[in-house]
Design a protein around this motif. Structure first.
Motif, PDB file in Angstrom:
ATOM      1  N   VAL A 242     116.705  11.856 116.637  1.00  0.00           N
ATOM      2  CA  VAL A 242     117.236  13.194 116.914  1.00  0.00           C
ATOM      3  C   VAL A 242     117.084  13.532 118.394  1.00  0.00           C
ATOM      4  O   VAL A 242     118.023  14.036 119.030  1.00  0.00           O
ATOM      5  N   LEU A 243     115.921  13.266 118.956  1.00  0.00           N
ATOM      6  CA  LEU A 243     115.706  13.546 120.378  1.00  0.00           C
ATOM      7  C   LEU A 243     116.705  12.795 121.256  1.00  0.00           C
ATOM      8  O   LEU A 243     117.183  13.323 122.264  1.00  0.00           O
ATOM      9  N   SER A 244     117.018  11.571 120.870  1.00  0.00           N
ATOM     10  CA  SER A 244     117.889  10.728 121.703  1.00  0.00           C
ATOM     11  C   SER A 244     119.355  11.102 121.597  1.00  0.00           C
ATOM     12  O   SER A 244     120.170  10.638 122.409  1.00  0.00           O
TER      13      SER A 244
ATOM     14  N   GLU B  72     107.866  17.503 123.589  1.00  0.00           N
ATOM     15  CA  GLU B  72     109.258  17.062 123.656  1.00  0.00           C
ATOM     16  C   GLU B  72     110.080  17.690 122.529  1.00  0.00           C
ATOM     17  O   GLU B  72     111.250  18.062 122.724  1.00  0.00           O
ATOM     18  N   HIS B  73     109.482  17.827 121.355  1.00  0.00           N
ATOM     19  CA  HIS B  73     110.171  18.474 120.243  1.00  0.00           C
ATOM     20  C   HIS B  73     110.413  19.951 120.539  1.00  0.00           C
ATOM     21  O   HIS B  73     111.474  20.499 120.217  1.00  0.00           O
TER      22      HIS B  73
ATOM     23  N   ALA C  24     113.366  20.326 123.055  1.00  0.00           N
ATOM     24  CA  ALA C  24     114.668  20.064 122.437  1.00  0.00           C
ATOM     25  C   ALA C  24     115.047  21.197 121.480  1.00  0.00           C
ATOM     26  O   ALA C  24     116.201  21.645 121.453  1.00  0.00           O
ATOM     27  N   ALA C  25     114.089  21.676 120.686  1.00  0.00           N
ATOM     28  CA  ALA C  25     114.365  22.776 119.759  1.00  0.00           C
ATOM     29  C   ALA C  25     114.734  24.050 120.508  1.00  0.00           C
ATOM     30  O   ALA C  25     115.591  24.818 120.050  1.00  0.00           O
ATOM     31  N   ALA C  26     114.105  24.286 121.646  1.00  0.00           N
ATOM     32  CA  ALA C  26     114.427  25.468 122.444  1.00  0.00           C
ATOM     33  C   ALA C  26     115.875  25.419 122.926  1.00  0.00           C
ATOM     34  O   ALA C  26     116.590  26.426 122.914  1.00  0.00           O
ATOM     35  N   ARG C  27     116.321  24.234 123.350  1.00  0.00           N
ATOM     36  CA  ARG C  27     117.715  24.092 123.774  1.00  0.00           C
ATOM     37  C   ARG C  27     118.663  24.278 122.584  1.00  0.00           C
ATOM     38  O   ARG C  27     119.732  24.886 122.708  1.00  0.00           O
TER      39      ARG C  27
ATOM     40  N   THR D 221     111.506  30.664 115.445  1.00  0.00           N
ATOM     41  CA  THR D 221     110.871  31.921 115.879  1.00  0.00           C
ATOM     42  C   THR D 221     109.496  32.110 115.236  1.00  0.00           C
ATOM     43  O   THR D 221     108.583  32.652 115.867  1.00  0.00           O
ATOM     44  N   SER D 222     109.321  31.640 114.012  1.00  0.00           N
ATOM     45  CA  SER D 222     108.014  31.757 113.355  1.00  0.00           C
ATOM     46  C   SER D 222     106.958  30.905 114.060  1.00  0.00           C
ATOM     47  O   SER D 222     105.818  31.350 114.256  1.00  0.00           O
ATOM     48  N   LEU D 223     107.328  29.693 114.425  1.00  0.00           N
ATOM     49  CA  LEU D 223     106.386  28.833 115.137  1.00  0.00           C
ATOM     50  C   LEU D 223     106.057  29.412 116.513  1.00  0.00           C
ATOM     51  O   LEU D 223     104.920  29.278 116.994  1.00  0.00           O
ATOM     52  N   ALA D 224     107.043  30.063 117.117  1.00  0.00           N
ATOM     53  CA  ALA D 224     106.777  30.695 118.416  1.00  0.00           C
ATOM     54  C   ALA D 224     105.803  31.856 118.251  1.00  0.00           C
ATOM     55  O   ALA D 224     104.894  32.031 119.067  1.00  0.00           O
ATOM     56  N   LEU D 225     105.966  32.647 117.210  1.00  0.00           N
ATOM     57  CA  LEU D 225     105.081  33.797 117.001  1.00  0.00           C
ATOM     58  C   LEU D 225     103.646  33.363 116.699  1.00  0.00           C
ATOM     59  O   LEU D 225     102.703  34.075 117.059  1.00  0.00           O
ATOM     60  N   THR D 226     103.472  32.222 116.056  1.00  0.00           N
ATOM     61  CA  THR D 226     102.105  31.753 115.757  1.00  0.00           C
ATOM     62  C   THR D 226     101.518  30.915 116.886  1.00  0.00           C
ATOM     63  O   THR D 226     100.408  30.407 116.759  1.00  0.00           O
ATOM     64  N   GLY D 227     102.293  30.737 117.956  1.00  0.00           N
ATOM     65  CA  GLY D 227     101.790  29.997 119.105  1.00  0.00           C
ATOM     66  C   GLY D 227     101.897  28.490 118.994  1.00  0.00           C
ATOM     67  O   GLY D 227     101.384  27.765 119.862  1.00  0.00           O
ATOM     68  N   GLN D 228     102.567  27.979 117.943  1.00  0.00           N
ATOM     69  CA  GLN D 228     102.698  26.529 117.803  1.00  0.00           C
ATOM     70  C   GLN D 228     103.756  25.963 118.743  1.00  0.00           C
ATOM     71  O   GLN D 228     103.757  24.775 119.039  1.00  0.00           O
ATOM     72  N   ILE D 229     104.684  26.815 119.194  1.00  0.00           N
ATOM     73  CA  ILE D 229     105.625  26.407 120.228  1.00  0.00           C
ATOM     74  C   ILE D 229     105.780  27.552 121.196  1.00  0.00           C
ATOM     75  O   ILE D 229     105.478  28.716 120.887  1.00  0.00           O
ATOM     76  N   ARG D 230     106.246  27.239 122.404  1.00  0.00           N
ATOM     77  CA  ARG D 230     106.461  28.254 123.444  1.00  0.00           C
ATOM     78  C   ARG D 230     107.963  28.501 123.578  1.00  0.00           C
ATOM     79  O   ARG D 230     108.735  27.562 123.750  1.00  0.00           O
TER      80      ARG D 230
END
Length: 498
Positions: free
Chosen positions: A398-400, A439-440, A443-446, A488-497
């Protein structure tokens, strides 16, 4: 955007349009032009075919997917006397057919293509079209003989009954469902109606009129899809923990739809393992788990078939079967060991069928992102710790394959495929409460930014397999909301920025 409100609104549309929300089909619309010129909306169907013709004269998607819709539209326009677009369609077919070496694995394609080529050649409009390499007319002739003999055809054939033509003698062995459809197909229903004066003809005619009124002339390739749509929407939303109010009667209806032999996608279709599995999984996620014993009827030994007598294999069906068995065991502490052998066998099968690049492909969807997500989620949640490397290879693929604009897609970036890719990168970590790799996250942010830019579309490119490619609109919308909510849930819990 308030995702919970959007999800509630989506659920409301399921209640308001219980037959389902499905895109119009070029193939199916073309068949109605020929088979039912008496039906309201005839001129609108012709106009739809003319408007959707590509500049090269063909219709539909690339990679062989244009053959069936182009054959149907061209034959319909020849019948309707639309000379110029029909001429362009014929020219496109003369270019395509001799070079076609890999017809997409879609329902009844080996019957539809020879049948339509014969119909077009009977018009006598120029040089005869050749059959693609590897196809002949022997199977379609056997089907026509069987239908004309009066024998009751297999239930799965009813969905493509139009390939038999307006055959006299066999129509009396076929009856519409209670709502008037034959095979959950407007084309099949029109073909049955055109065979002569029949009992239940008024019911079938009213059903067709209702469909064309709703769509303004053009028609979808399959309707109703009530159980299919509700199962997929509820499972997408629940798996991603989207907060949504589901009417109790919707869940109860879903539970009641599953009988001893499973459930079909909708009236007029045979029961299938895919719809049954997703419905069972959705019920388990909504606290109404029921024993998935009915799925054992589809156990072919090495794999689970979609339906009895299937002529192929689907990896996504087997992933969904694992979801159903796994969710049942997980939701019932007293049955934690239930179907353990089946679950272990299915997990091994999924891992063995992974392609060298880390992806999976499937016979029910044109995009590998759909099949890959189906396998990754099933292995992550119900496969056990032995399949982490398979999940990691899929995520690396997926990343590639992300596009410069942040999207993902087989032919071009689409919101649907982007939603699948984002879930591939994020949901396994969310399920196991693990930190998301940098890296995940990037990519998810984009991907999330791409989804925000595309907004709430009213239409999505057709990628799902039936006789023609189609879009189950509510299902795709649910997948997109699920991806946005996970991010958005992972962002709210701080698991992603963000």
């Amino acid at each position: 955007m308030n995702i919970a409100q959007e999800a509630d609104a989506l659920i409301a549309t399921l209640m308001a349009t219980p037959w389902g929300q499905v895109s119009a089909s070029i193939y199916e619309t073309g068949r109605l032009v020929t088979l039912a010129p008496w039906l309201a909306g005839h001129d609108e169907r012709i106009d739809y075919l003319v408007r959707t013709q590509r500049p090269d004269g063909a219709w539909g998607a690339p990679d062989g997917y244009s053959v069936v819709p182009t054959l149907s539209a061209t034959e319909a326009l020849l019948t309707a006397g639309a000379t110029e677009p029909a001429r362009k369609g014929l020219a496109a077919l003369h270019r395509q057919l001799p070079r076609l070496t890999d017809l997409p694995d879609m329902p009844a394609a080996d019957l539809i293509v020879p049948a339509l080529i014969a119909l077009i050649n009977a018009h006598g409009a120029g040089d005869p079209l050749p059959l693609p390499p590897g196809l002949d007319s022997s199977r379609i002739e056997r089907v026509r003989r069987a239908v004309s003999s009066g024998a009751t055809p297999p239930e799965k054939l009813l969905h493509a009954l139009e390939v038999a033509g307006l055959v006299s003698g066999g129509q009396n062995s076929i009856r519409p469902t209670a709502i008037g459809t034959v095979g959950a197909s407007p084309a099949a229903t029109a073909a049955w109606l055109g065979s002569g004066a029949l009992p239940d003809a008024d019911s079938a005619r009213r059903h067709l009129e209702a469909v064309v009124t709703r769509y303004g002339g053009p028609v979808p390739v399959g309707l109703p899809i009530t159980v299919f749509e509700r199962g997929w929407v509820l499972s997408w939303l629940a798996r991603a923990n989207v907060p949504v109010e589901v009417p109790p009667e919707m869940v109860a209806d879903l539970r009641a739809a599953i009988g001893p032999s499973g459930t079909p996608a909708g009236p007029g279709l045979p029961a299938d393992a895919d719809t049954t599995s997703v419905a069972l999984h959705a019920l388990a996620l909504h606290g109404m788990a029921r024993d998935p014993e009915s799925l054992l009827a589809f156990d072919a030994g090495e794999h689970f078939c979609t339906w009895q007598g299937e002529d192929g294999f689907s990896i996504s069906v087997n992933a969904h079967v694992l979801d159903a068995f796994g969710a049942y065991a997980a939701s019932r502490p007293d049955r934690a060991d239930a179907y353990a052998e089946v679950r272990e066998r299915l997990a091994r099968l999924l891992a063995e069928r992974q392609r060298p690049d880390g992806s999976w492909d499937d016979r029910w969807h044109a995009s590998p992102y759909y099949a890959t997500l189906s396998c990754v989620l099933s292995l992550s949640e119900y496969g056990g710790p032995g399949f982490t490397s398979a999940v990691a290879r899929a995520q690396a693929w997926v990343l590639s394959t992300q596009r410069p604009d942040g999207s993902w897609g087989r032919w071009s970036g689409t919101p649907e495929e982007t939603a699948y890719a984002m879930q591939l990168l994020l949901l396994p970590e969310a399920m196991l409460d693990r930190e998301v790799e940098e890296e995940h996250q990037q990519a998810a942010a984009r991907g999330y930014a791409y989804l925000q830019q595309t907004g709430e579309m009213s239409d999505y490119p057709p990628l799902w397999h039936d006789k023609d490619l189609y879009t189950p609109l509510a299902v795709v919308r649910a997948a997109i909301l699920a991806a946005q909510h996970v991010y958005t849930s992972l962002a709210l819990t701080g698991q992603i920025r963000m």
